[in-house]
Every structure is written in C-alpha cells, then in structure tokens.
Write an enzyme that holds these catalytic residues in place. Sequence first.
Site, PDB file in Angstrom:
ATOM      1  N   LYS A  48     105.259 -83.027  12.015  1.00 38.07           N
ATOM      2  CA  LYS A  48     105.970 -84.304  12.189  1.00 38.07           C
ATOM      3  C   LYS A  48     105.338 -85.395  11.326  1.00 38.07           C
ATOM      4  O   LYS A  48     106.035 -86.214  10.744  1.00 38.07           O
ATOM      5  CB  LYS A  48     105.961 -84.719  13.666  1.00 38.07           C
ATOM      6  CG  LYS A  48     106.897 -83.879  14.530  1.00 38.07           C
ATOM      7  CD  LYS A  48     106.687 -84.174  16.004  1.00 38.07           C
ATOM      8  CE  LYS A  48     107.509 -83.233  16.862  1.00 38.07           C
ATOM      9  NZ  LYS A  48     107.160 -83.300  18.274  1.00 38.07           N
ATOM     10  N   GLN A  92     104.115 -85.334  23.292  1.00 36.03           N
ATOM     11  CA  GLN A  92     104.202 -83.906  23.000  1.00 36.03           C
ATOM     12  C   GLN A  92     104.018 -83.096  24.281  1.00 36.03           C
ATOM     13  O   GLN A  92     103.023 -83.221  24.976  1.00 36.03           O
ATOM     14  CB  GLN A  92     103.128 -83.507  21.964  1.00 36.03           C
ATOM     15  CG  GLN A  92     103.183 -82.055  21.524  1.00 36.03           C
ATOM     16  CD  GLN A  92     104.479 -81.685  20.814  1.00 36.03           C
ATOM     17  OE1 GLN A  92     104.965 -82.413  19.949  1.00 36.03           O
ATOM     18  NE2 GLN A  92     105.044 -80.560  21.170  1.00 36.03           N
ATOM     19  N   ASP A 115     112.652 -88.919  21.864  1.00 39.12           N
ATOM     20  CA  ASP A 115     113.220 -87.580  22.080  1.00 39.12           C
ATOM     21  C   ASP A 115     114.245 -87.539  23.223  1.00 39.12           C
ATOM     22  O   ASP A 115     114.585 -86.472  23.707  1.00 39.12           O
ATOM     23  CB  ASP A 115     112.086 -86.579  22.358  1.00 39.12           C
ATOM     24  CG  ASP A 115     112.450 -85.172  21.877  1.00 39.12           C
ATOM     25  OD1 ASP A 115     113.548 -85.005  21.319  1.00 39.12           O
ATOM     26  OD2 ASP A 115     111.642 -84.249  22.066  1.00 39.12           O
TER      27      ASP A 115
END
Length: 276
Positions: A48, A92, A115
């Site tokens: 990323k 994450q 997200d």
Amino acid sequence: MRLLDGKKLAEKILKNLKKQVSRMKKRPVLAMVLVGNDLASSIYVRRKEVFCAEVGIESKTLKFSEKISEKKLLGVIKKLNKDKKISAIMVQLPLPKHIDKTKILEALDPQKDADCLHPENYGKFAQIGEDHSVVAPATPFGIMKLLEEYKIKIEGRHAVVVGRSNIVGKPIAQFLLNYGATVTICHRHTKDLSAFTRQADILVVAVGKRNLIRADMVKRGVVVIDVGINRIGKKIFGDVDFQEVSKKASYITPVPGGVGPVTIAMLLWNTVRLAK
C-alpha cells in the site's frame, strides 16, 4: 479461458488517481495502523505504501506491538480522527484477540474511513449503493471494477458467493444484488457446497482454504473470482484449484495478480474521495 488481470487494471486506476491528485491543492494523506507482527499484514501494508507513492498520496504507517492495550489503540484512533492533515485512516486486520475489533472500527471517524468498515458507511453503501455513498468496501469494489473492465454481464445471472465476512462476502453479495444478479451466499455451515457452486454463472470465493473449489464443483463457462490468500512456504495460493478450474472457466482471476492489486487501487480511490 481469459485471465481477469488485476495488475493491469490497477495500473489503469492508479494512473487516473495520479492525475486527480496532481490537480488537488492539498495532498491526500493515508494513515495505516498496523498492530503486531503478522507477516501477511506487514507485506500488505508495504504494498500500500508503494502504491501511495506511485499516485502521490502521502502514507503514514503507525506500527504497534501486539501487546498494545485496547484503550491505547482507541486513543491512537481518536488522535488520528482529530488530525486535520490526515485524509483517511485504515486499520489493518486482523487485530490481536484481546482487542475488540468492533470497538476500534466504530471509533473511526466515518469521514476518514478508507475501507468502509465503519457501520455508518457500510449501512449507507448497503442501502443506497456505491454511487451515493462516500466510500465502498475496497475488495468488493475492486471485484466489480474487474467485471466491468472485462464487460462481464451481471444482470440476470446467478452469482454464488462462498464466504460471509464483512470485508468480502457480505458486501460483494450486496454489490452483485445491486447490479441485478440473483445471489446465493454459502459458508462453512452450507451442506453440499458443490450443489450450489455448480449453479454459478459468477463464482466468488473468499474463505482462505487452498483448493476448496475443484473442477467438478463448477460448470463450464463460469466466471471465477478467487479472493483467497493461502501462504505455503514462500508461495501464495488461492481458494480455487486454478490449474483444473481454469480449463472450464470462461474468465478467472489469478492468485497473486488478480483481486489483490485492484483492492489496493480502490482503497486509494476511497482515500482520494475522502480527501476531496
């Protein structure tokens, strides 16, 4: 059989994002929170960072020991929420077992949720679709972009989703439903899985079990989206027996190089959208 090349599509999306970022007065900043030493998570965050640099997004990775307390992690999230320089935040997953994932995700500012994991954002996406919500779940969004890129018809087709996670299974089912597919969701408690997978015109598999789907479990001409990531030694395998299933499929995603790169591209798409 044609490959659904996620790497190629990701490059196209990143090129477009780079143009958008170059025209923005303020450079977007993505904060990534990484807890513990999970190898897969570390590799994913590193990728990323590379993609961010390519587009012109500034990335800030905050790494913490797996022993961090829930209270301290909540404090980190609150601090990032208040930081005006930060455009988007990504936590994450997975998190260590002693930390309540739901509490952490609910603590995110919905306006910085890269997200679409905050209940408010997910609810808007589920009810009114990705065209009207600020962000959409990155992996399912990437899958839809792949289907669109290769002009794969969704309306009126039977889509079977294997896996019911909040990150992939449920939102991809919602996406496919929004686009006119008849959707069946299967999971670990489904009896006679192959009876369902053999009906699929579009099959999405996101379980994390190598070779779960074999050639005798699909019909000829099926479109296969393999979201599975299974590490064996230094190699990565999907949930689908690629060698055999690809002989029957009309389209199939490779692992790696299929869904993964497009997921990251769509996460950055969300970041740019939140920054705007």
